[in-house]
Design a protein around this motif. Structure first.
Motif, PDB file in Angstrom:
ATOM      1  N   GLY A 279      -1.292   1.045  12.756  1.00 28.48           N
ATOM      2  CA  GLY A 279      -1.022   2.169  11.897  1.00 28.48           C
ATOM      3  C   GLY A 279       0.656   2.020  11.009  1.00 28.48           C
ATOM      4  O   GLY A 279       1.224   2.482   9.835  1.00 28.48           O
ATOM      5  N   ALA A 280       1.785   1.628  12.294  1.00 31.26           N
ATOM      6  CA  ALA A 280       3.120   2.066  11.784  1.00 31.26           C
ATOM      7  C   ALA A 280       3.396   0.634  10.924  1.00 31.26           C
ATOM      8  O   ALA A 280       4.407   1.237  10.344  1.00 31.26           O
ATOM      9  N   GLY A 281       2.444  -0.169  10.779  1.00 34.35           N
ATOM     10  CA  GLY A 281       2.343  -1.341   9.988  1.00 34.35           C
ATOM     11  C   GLY A 281       2.065  -1.337   8.399  1.00 34.35           C
ATOM     12  O   GLY A 281       2.619  -1.563   7.378  1.00 34.35           O
ATOM     13  N   VAL A 282       0.667  -0.686   8.395  1.00 29.51           N
ATOM     14  CA  VAL A 282       0.103   0.143   7.236  1.00 29.51           C
ATOM     15  C   VAL A 282       1.495   0.564   6.844  1.00 29.51           C
ATOM     16  O   VAL A 282       1.582   0.277   5.393  1.00 29.51           O
ATOM     17  N   VAL A 283       1.844   1.750   7.778  1.00 27.23           N
ATOM     18  CA  VAL A 283       2.137   2.271   6.641  1.00 27.23           C
ATOM     19  C   VAL A 283       4.103   1.844   6.407  1.00 27.23           C
ATOM     20  O   VAL A 283       4.467   2.104   4.980  1.00 27.23           O
ATOM     21  N   LYS A 284       5.162   1.101   7.682  1.00 28.98           N
ATOM     22  CA  LYS A 284       5.881   0.301   7.239  1.00 28.98           C
ATOM     23  C   LYS A 284       6.010  -0.187   5.398  1.00 28.98           C
ATOM     24  O   LYS A 284       6.920   0.122   4.939  1.00 28.98           O
ATOM     25  N   VAL A 285       4.787  -1.040   5.400  1.00 33.87           N
ATOM     26  CA  VAL A 285       4.442  -2.337   4.671  1.00 33.87           C
ATOM     27  C   VAL A 285       4.764  -1.552   3.220  1.00 33.87           C
ATOM     28  O   VAL A 285       5.654  -1.929   1.880  1.00 33.87           O
ATOM     29  N   LEU A 286       3.710  -0.471   3.263  1.00 28.01           N
ATOM     30  CA  LEU A 286       3.410   0.125   1.982  1.00 28.01           C
ATOM     31  C   LEU A 286       4.684   1.387   1.316  1.00 28.01           C
ATOM     32  O   LEU A 286       4.984   1.406   0.404  1.00 28.01           O
ATOM     33  N   GLU A 287       5.622   1.757   2.167  1.00 25.52           N
ATOM     34  CA  GLU A 287       6.161   2.075   2.115  1.00 25.52           C
ATOM     35  C   GLU A 287       6.912   1.597   1.130  1.00 25.52           C
ATOM     36  O   GLU A 287       8.173   2.120   0.700  1.00 25.52           O
ATOM     37  N   ASP A 288       7.484   0.654   1.911  1.00 29.22           N
ATOM     38  CA  ASP A 288       8.489  -0.958   1.663  1.00 29.22           C
ATOM     39  C   ASP A 288       7.983  -1.069  -0.168  1.00 29.22           C
ATOM     40  O   ASP A 288       8.843  -0.807  -0.953  1.00 29.22           O
ATOM     41  N   GLN A 289       6.869  -1.446  -0.229  1.00 32.45           N
ATOM     42  CA  GLN A 289       7.043  -1.661  -1.228  1.00 32.45           C
ATOM     43  C   GLN A 289       6.040  -0.608  -2.395  1.00 32.45           C
ATOM     44  O   GLN A 289       6.454  -1.430  -3.141  1.00 32.45           O
ATOM     45  N   LEU A 290       5.893   0.592  -2.399  1.00 26.87           N
ATOM     46  CA  LEU A 290       5.394   1.271  -3.241  1.00 26.87           C
ATOM     47  C   LEU A 290       6.629   1.378  -3.738  1.00 26.87           C
ATOM     48  O   LEU A 290       7.124   1.872  -4.863  1.00 26.87           O
ATOM     49  N   GLN A 291       8.127   1.682  -3.049  1.00 25.53           N
ATOM     50  CA  GLN A 291       9.267   2.845  -3.553  1.00 25.53           C
ATOM     51  C   GLN A 291       9.987   0.892  -4.234  1.00 25.53           C
ATOM     52  O   GLN A 291      10.624   1.500  -5.631  1.00 25.53           O
ATOM     53  N   VAL A 292       9.371   0.400  -4.509  1.00 22.95           N
ATOM     54  CA  VAL A 292      10.053  -1.334  -5.900  1.00 22.95           C
ATOM     55  C   VAL A 292       8.667  -1.113  -6.735  1.00 22.95           C
ATOM     56  O   VAL A 292       8.840  -0.939  -7.944  1.00 22.95           O
ATOM     57  N   LEU A 293       7.592  -1.082  -6.296  1.00 22.85           N
ATOM     58  CA  LEU A 293       6.295  -1.227  -7.586  1.00 22.85           C
ATOM     59  C   LEU A 293       6.284   0.218  -7.965  1.00 22.85           C
ATOM     60  O   LEU A 293       5.966  -0.166  -9.634  1.00 22.85           O
ATOM     61  N   LEU A 294       6.028   1.203  -7.467  1.00 24.59           N
ATOM     62  CA  LEU A 294       5.899   2.309  -8.647  1.00 24.59           C
ATOM     63  C   LEU A 294       7.182   2.796  -9.390  1.00 24.59           C
ATOM     64  O   LEU A 294       6.492   3.023 -10.581  1.00 24.59           O
ATOM     65  N   PRO A 295       8.171   2.466  -8.930  1.00 25.28           N
ATOM     66  CA  PRO A 295       9.350   2.981 -10.569  1.00 25.28           C
ATOM     67  C   PRO A 295       9.048   1.890 -11.383  1.00 25.28           C
ATOM     68  O   PRO A 295       9.120   2.002 -12.502  1.00 25.28           O
ATOM     69  N   MET A 296       8.638   0.361 -11.341  1.00 21.71           N
ATOM     70  CA  MET A 296       7.763  -0.750 -11.989  1.00 21.71           C
ATOM     71  C   MET A 296       6.992   0.363 -13.469  1.00 21.71           C
ATOM     72  O   MET A 296       7.020  -0.498 -14.376  1.00 21.71           O
ATOM     73  N   LEU A 297       5.738   0.485 -12.420  1.00 19.43           N
ATOM     74  CA  LEU A 297       4.192   1.308 -13.289  1.00 19.43           C
ATOM     75  C   LEU A 297       4.593   1.848 -14.034  1.00 19.43           C
ATOM     76  O   LEU A 297       4.230   2.242 -14.915  1.00 19.43           O
ATOM     77  N   ILE A 298       5.638   3.207 -13.549  1.00 18.73           N
ATOM     78  CA  ILE A 298       5.639   4.231 -14.205  1.00 18.73           C
ATOM     79  C   ILE A 298       6.867   3.940 -15.114  1.00 18.73           C
ATOM     80  O   ILE A 298       7.213   4.713 -16.136  1.00 18.73           O
ATOM     81  N   GLY A 299       7.873   3.855 -14.560  1.00 20.49           N
ATOM     82  CA  GLY A 299       8.972   3.740 -16.067  1.00 20.49           C
ATOM     83  C   GLY A 299      10.155   4.448 -15.387  1.00 20.49           C
ATOM     84  O   GLY A 299      11.557   4.528 -15.824  1.00 20.49           O
ATOM     85  N   THR A 300      10.182   4.993 -13.909  1.00 20.34           N
ATOM     86  CA  THR A 300      10.843   5.797 -13.701  1.00 20.34           C
ATOM     87  C   THR A 300      11.341   5.641 -12.152  1.00 20.34           C
ATOM     88  O   THR A 300      10.039   5.929 -11.614  1.00 20.34           O
ATOM     89  N   SER A 301      12.428   6.605 -11.844  1.00 21.92           N
ATOM     90  CA  SER A 301      12.265   6.192 -10.214  1.00 21.92           C
ATOM     91  C   SER A 301      12.094   7.931  -9.288  1.00 21.92           C
ATOM     92  O   SER A 301      12.030   8.356 -10.682  1.00 21.92           O
ATOM     93  N   GLY A 302      12.239   7.646  -8.267  1.00 22.30           N
ATOM     94  CA  GLY A 302      11.507   9.035  -7.898  1.00 22.30           C
ATOM     95  C   GLY A 302      10.659   9.021  -6.669  1.00 22.30           C
ATOM     96  O   GLY A 302      10.603   7.302  -5.962  1.00 22.30           O
ATOM     97  N   SER A 303      10.566  10.008  -5.949  1.00 26.70           N
ATOM     98  CA  SER A 303       9.616   9.558  -4.540  1.00 26.70           C
ATOM     99  C   SER A 303       8.185   9.953  -4.917  1.00 26.70           C
ATOM    100  O   SER A 303       8.133  10.187  -4.031  1.00 26.70           O
ATOM    101  N   TYR A 304       7.854   8.392  -5.578  1.00 28.03           N
ATOM    102  CA  TYR A 304       6.610   9.403  -5.391  1.00 28.03           C
ATOM    103  C   TYR A 304       5.321   8.256  -4.773  1.00 28.03           C
ATOM    104  O   TYR A 304       4.335   8.767  -4.790  1.00 28.03           O
ATOM    105  N   GLU A 305       6.073   7.714  -3.949  1.00 21.16           N
ATOM    106  CA  GLU A 305       5.336   7.191  -2.816  1.00 21.16           C
ATOM    107  C   GLU A 305       5.035   8.194  -1.756  1.00 21.16           C
ATOM    108  O   GLU A 305       4.022   7.828  -0.966  1.00 21.16           O
TER     109      GLU A 305
END
Length: 607
Positions: A279-305
């Motif tokens: 659980g710690a591994g999945v959440v930490k990796v997803l948290e970091d990766q989503l913070q990078v990928l989601l703004p690129m996909l959506i085109g705007t920054s925010g706490s979408y993760e």
């Protein structure tokens, strides 16, 4: 055609054997991966990420024990992380104390804090407990942020790194080794703890306190114990975190992080030790990766993760309610426990009372619930080597009388004496220690535990080794003795071949027999059975009758509540009849069968 059919069981056995091997050696494979990772040419970024996963895994391990196993929801793990972090930060920066000494001081402060907080909050149940943990988590967070000596919300800066023999281990590969040494040591300690006498007591807590207390378990003491242990794991994480970050402030120790730790536990599998790491591994990796990928996909920054995490949690709860690690458990067959207790010494037995000795003396016992009189001045006796039946129509007050005798309910009047000692007012666990054991009208087992483990729970009072002995594996001799006794009682009631089956998979009749085996494992002088024949087939009832006669011949006293009149008339020496909470009559089975009052109570009278 026959050859193909006959080969299917063999193929399935081979598949189960393979799965069992994977289950048995899977944790060691995980350990090997963790040990080998820093030796690989991984970028330093991923080593730092793995360090954070280890720091998160420690408090989540505490939540596995506290929330996943014992069913006690706590939002306060982050606050205990903060206690460990601030203790080492203040002592090293202001007083120059060795970081290794501050680890012990932090554990001491955390342990005392958790002991006080746990003794107060763990008496609560339902939604009050998580609300209480939220309250004191917020209190500790605002305390950290408003004390001048702790730097208020700016925190404490300039914390020194950890050194071993004068060599600073830094923040990367060597620090990785230290973090994961603590994580793996804690994981194996918890695995050992749960596979022990104390572990079975902890696992019984999730099903409520009534059954556990009847087995002699001090439920509050065990709750506080695991609460303190979970807090100390969090404190170690805080100590490591402070020397990893070289600075501390209240932000990582607030309620938000406490919720995130719970999220990790649920995601990985709240009832699985190794699920904490997953659980710690999945959440930490997803948290970091989503913070990078989601703004690129959506085109705007925010706490979408946060939104993605919410959706992910819903999906996990729907399709994997026991977490990601449960997929491993379901995928691979569970290896049966190795039977290594047949040559173990027999547990000491209680000296049985003399034949005819009064064991239970109920004197004008009364129980009222507001204006309702449930039991009205009931009196009767049970003697050694005698089976007494307590019968009456539904609602007559039989089970309430049982609960008065066993300490589940406090009597409103009268007295209950067991072997000459007054016991009304004593808690169930103290009555159990005196030599009284019982079953329940509504079966109370731990479904996730095996039949053998449930039966061994009844022998809790016959062991002495505690949690520390379990984690250090110095309790194995006692454990084999307890399991030997559990198997003996299972064989006695005809469940020996099912001892490795999960208790929740048994039919209702078999579950009632398991309750009897669990009660017998306590080596009682008086056995109280609440409708033991409900759900049993004819042959099972005959076998039960033989068991009861055998126990009577050994000198045990038995008090039996039962609606199956053929069984009652067959095995009972004396019968007490109740009606609407009152004593209607008592006598031998023949006298009861001839009684017009009993016939009227059961069948009614014609006007």
């Amino acid at each position: 055609m026959n050859t193909a059919v006959s080969s299917q069981p063999a193929a399935q056995d081979a598949l189960n054997a393979k799965g069992s091997a994977l289950r048995r050696y899977g944790p060691w494979a995980l350990v090997a991966v963790i040990v080998l990772l820093p030796l690989l040419p991984l970028p330093e970024f991923w080593i730092i990420q793995l360090n954070y996963i280890g720091l998160y895994a420690l408090p989540v391990l505490g939540l596995v024990l506290l929330t996943g196993v014992a069913g006690l929801t706590s939002f306060g793990q982050a606050a205990f992380v903060g206690i460990g972090a601030y203790t080492t930060a203040w002592l090293t920066v202001n007083l120059g104390v060795s970081p290794w000494l501050t680890l012990l001081i932090g554990l001491g402060i955390t342990g005392v804090s958790a002991l006080v907080i746990g003794a107060i909050t763990l008496r609560m149940s339902g939604h009050y407990l998580p609300l209480a943990t939220i309250a004191w988590a917020l209190s500790l967070y605002y305390l950290m942020g408003n004390v001048d000596a702790l730097g208020k919300y700016d925190g404490i800066l300039g914390i020194e790194g950890l050194t071993i023999f004068g060599y600073e281990i830094g923040q990367r590969r060597l620090f990785y080794g230290l973090v994961w040494l603590f994580v793996l040591a804690a994981s194996f300690a918890l695995v050992r703890l749960l596979d022990s006498r104390s572990g079975r007591a902890v696992r019984a807590l999730a099903r409520g306190s009534q059954m556990a207390e009847a087995m002699g378990i001090d439920t509050l003491r065990h709750k506080v114990g695991i609460f303190v242990l979970a807090a100390m794991l969090a404190s170690i994480s805080g100590w490591l975190f402070a020397h990893f970050q070289r600075t501390v402030n209240p932000s990582p120790f607030g309620l938000k992080m406490g919720i995130e730790y719970l999220f990790m536990a649920v995601m990985g599998g709240a009832a699985h030790v190794w699920g904490a790491i997953a659980g710690a591994g999945v959440v930490k990796v997803l948290e970091d990766q989503l913070q990078v990928l989601l703004p690129m996909l959506i085109g705007t920054s925010g706490s979408y993760e946060v939104i993605v995490f919410g959706i992910l949690l819903v999906l996990v709860l729907k399709y994997l309610p026991d977490g990601l690690w449960s997929f491993v458990d379901r995928k691979f067959a569970r290896a049966p426990r190795k039977v290594d207790w047949h040559d173990a010494a027999a547990l000491p037995k209680r000296a049985m009372p003399a034949a005819g000795e009064v064991l239970l003396d109920v004197q004008a016992v009364r129980k009222t619930f507001g204006g309702l009189v449930a039991v009205n001045d009931i009196s009767f006796q049970t003697r050694a080597g005698q089976i007494v039946g307590l019968i009456g129509p539904n609602g007559a007050g039989k089970s309430t009388t049982f609960n008065l005798v066993t300490g589940v309910l406090r009597a409103s009047g009268g007295a209950v004496n067991f072997r000459g000692q007054r016991i009304d007012g004593l808690p169930s666990r103290r009555i159990a220690r005196l030599g009284m054991s019982r079953t329940f009208q509504h079966v109370k087992l731990v479904p996730e535990m095996t039949v053998l483990e449930n039966a061994a729970l009844g022998a809790h009072l016959r062991g002495r080794k505690g949690p520390l002995a379990a984690m250090l594996r110095t309790d194995r001799t006692q454990e084999r003795e307890l399991l030997r006794e559990a198997e003996r009682q299972l064989q006695r009631v005809g469940l020996g071949e099912l001892m490795h089956e999960q208790a929740g998979n048994l039919a209702m009749g078999q579950q009632r027999l398991l309750e009897i085996a669990r009660a017998l494992a306590a080596d009682p002088a008086l056995l109280l059975l609440d409708e033991p024949a409900a759900g049993l087939r004819h042959k099972e009832k005959q076998a039960l009758a033989e068991v009861l006669r055998g126990l009577r011949a050994e000198g045990m006293g038995i008090l039996l509540v039962e609606h199956d009149m053929s069984l009652v008339m067959d095995v009972c020496d004396h019968i007490v009849v109740m009606e609407f909470g009152t004593h209607l009559m008592e006598g031998t089975p023949a006298e009861v069968q001839r009684s017009e009052k009993v016939r009227a109570a059961y069948l009614g009278t014609e006007h």
